[in-house]
Design an enzyme around this catalytic site. Structure first.
Site, mmCIF file in Angstrom:
data_model
loop_
_atom_site.group_PDB
_atom_site.id
_atom_site.type_symbol
_atom_site.label_atom_id
_atom_site.label_comp_id
_atom_site.label_asym_id
_atom_site.label_seq_id
_atom_site.Cartn_x
_atom_site.Cartn_y
_atom_site.Cartn_z
ATOM 1 C CB THR A 103 -0.885 -0.060 1.183
ATOM 2 O OG1 THR A 103 -1.549 -1.186 1.201
ATOM 3 C CG2 THR A 103 -1.909 1.176 1.345
ATOM 4 C CE1 TYR A 153 -6.106 -0.171 0.068
ATOM 5 C CE2 TYR A 153 -4.044 -0.244 -1.020
ATOM 6 C CZ TYR A 153 -4.949 -0.692 0.109
ATOM 7 O OH TYR A 153 -4.331 -1.405 0.828
ATOM 8 C CB THR A 189 0.563 -3.607 6.406
ATOM 9 O OG1 THR A 189 -0.785 -3.772 5.773
ATOM 10 C CG2 THR A 189 0.929 -2.120 6.416
ATOM 11 C CG ASP A 190 -2.525 -7.472 3.776
ATOM 12 O OD1 ASP A 190 -2.780 -6.708 4.529
ATOM 13 O OD2 ASP A 190 -3.022 -7.630 2.697
ATOM 14 C CE LYS A 213 -3.146 -5.140 8.200
ATOM 15 N NZ LYS A 213 -2.865 -4.776 6.763
ATOM 16 C CD GLU A 273 -6.210 -27.617 28.495
ATOM 17 O OE1 GLU A 273 -7.408 -28.157 28.348
ATOM 18 O OE2 GLU A 273 -6.251 -26.437 28.206
#
Ligand code: ASP
Length: 354
Positions: A38, A51, A117-118, A190, A311
């Protein structure tokens, strides 16, 4: 008269030396490697949500932040121009190799990588494990495209250059600079789909902060990294397949078996709670572990450790606990660990140490 002329030219020379040569010579050399995202995205208008990532080239990106030239001598290279949802092994291997080449050069002081950013946390963590340098390697990104009202990319880029140019950033592992915060690549995640303040380092905390280029560092990296990492890409042309499967209510084992049938050499469960899953899923998981697939229990919960034998009896079932790594980082680490044959104990050691 002749002496006056000599003094005049001496003055001109001294002026030129101090105003041009010295400041330029003192600025660190930073290479900007652009991958897309981006931060290089564009929309048709400044207030629309839709976008496309990866539209702006590295030269345009550099030209958009002329202020950064006061911090460093910058030059750019385009590695890829993709949304980071499309990040892939080919780009990873190219990027890591280029960083290792560049940081080995005496005339390169640091690297800035622009990224979406993903998946920045995955790329950052991968580089943290395979870059062989103490020089600053800093990823940055943006939540808003370059054309948006209040785009966050330019200041993030400026701050990333400032951190890469800062000698105190060296030896802290690969860093991610977004929205005034300096994260360690092993710690950030993120946390918001759209907010500018999307990145958090929930378990391990921030490495530092940076405001308008002024950085403060609080701590070193957590976990082995860069020079200290046992992983190397020498001779590596591909990475083994590792799948992530999210646990949920009423889960059966079919999807775990499907991952194995698709060729996964490792499977990471994004478990509920402390890396848990239904009995059916656990039976399938343990059966795949018995067949030699490396099965890691991580958690879909945003923060906390996944411990051994809490567990689930990992010792009996032959499973690995992810310790402080979330599923996406567990997958990155496991892919590198699986580049050679290892015992389960060795893989568990790796999860404790990185
Ligand atoms: N999808 C974009 C990417 O990761 C999102 C962003 O960069 O913020 O490339």
């Amino acid at each position: 008269m002749k002496r006056n002329i000599q003094m005049f030219w001496l003055g001109v020379l001294l002026f030129a030396f101090f105003t041009i040569s010295i400041p330029a010579a003192e600025l660190p050399n930073i290479v900007v490697l652009a991958t897309g995202g981006t931060i290089a995205g564009a929309a048709a208008s400044d207030v629309q949500a839709g976008y496309t990532s990866g539209q702006v080239g590295v030269d345009q990106l550099l030209a958009a932040v002329p202020q950064a030239k006061k911090l460093a001598v910058l030059r750019g290279e385009q590695i890829s121009n993709i949304g980071s949802q499309d990040m892939n092994d080919e780009v990873w291997l190219k990027l890591a190799r280029r960083i290792n080449e560049l940081t080995a050069m005496s005339n390169v002081d640091g690297i800035v990588i622009t990224h979406g950013t993903d998946t920045i946390e995955e790329t950052g963590y991968f580089l943290n494990l395979v870059v062989k340098s103490k020089k600053p390697v800093v990823l940055t990104a943006a939540m808003r495209p370059s054309t948006a009202l209040s785009a966050d990319g330019p200041l993030n880029f400026y701050n990333a250059v400032a951190v890469a140019a800062n000698k105190d950033a060296a030896g802290r592992g690969v860093l991610v600079v977004v929205n005034d915060w300096i994260h360690g690549a092993s710690s950030l995640t993120k946390a918001s789909t759209t907010a500018v303040q999307t990145f958090l380092s929930p378990l391990r905390g921030l490495i530092g902060t940076v405001a308008y280029g002024e950085a403060e560092f609080y701590r070193g990296p957590v976990g082995r990294n860069t020079m200290d990492s046992e992983f190397s890409l020498d001779g590596v042309t591909s990475l083994p397949r590792v799948d992530i499967i999210m646990a949920h209510e009423n889960m059966d084992g079919k999807i775990i078996n499907a991952a194995a049938a698709a060729g996964a050499k490792g499977i990471v469960i994004a478990g509920v709670g402390n890396g848990n899953m239904t009995k059916d899923a656990l039976d399938a998981f343990a059966a795949q572990a018995k067949k030699g697939i490396i099965c890691v229990r991580s958690s879909r919960v945003a923060t906390g450790l996944v411990g051994r034998n809490v567990e689930v009896d990992d010792d009996k079932l032959g499973l690995i606990a992810s310790a402080g790594l979330n599923p996406q980082k567990s997958r990155v680490l496991l892919r590198l660990a699986l580049l050679k044959q290892r015992t389960l104990a060795d893989i568990q050691r790796i999860f404790q140490e990185y």
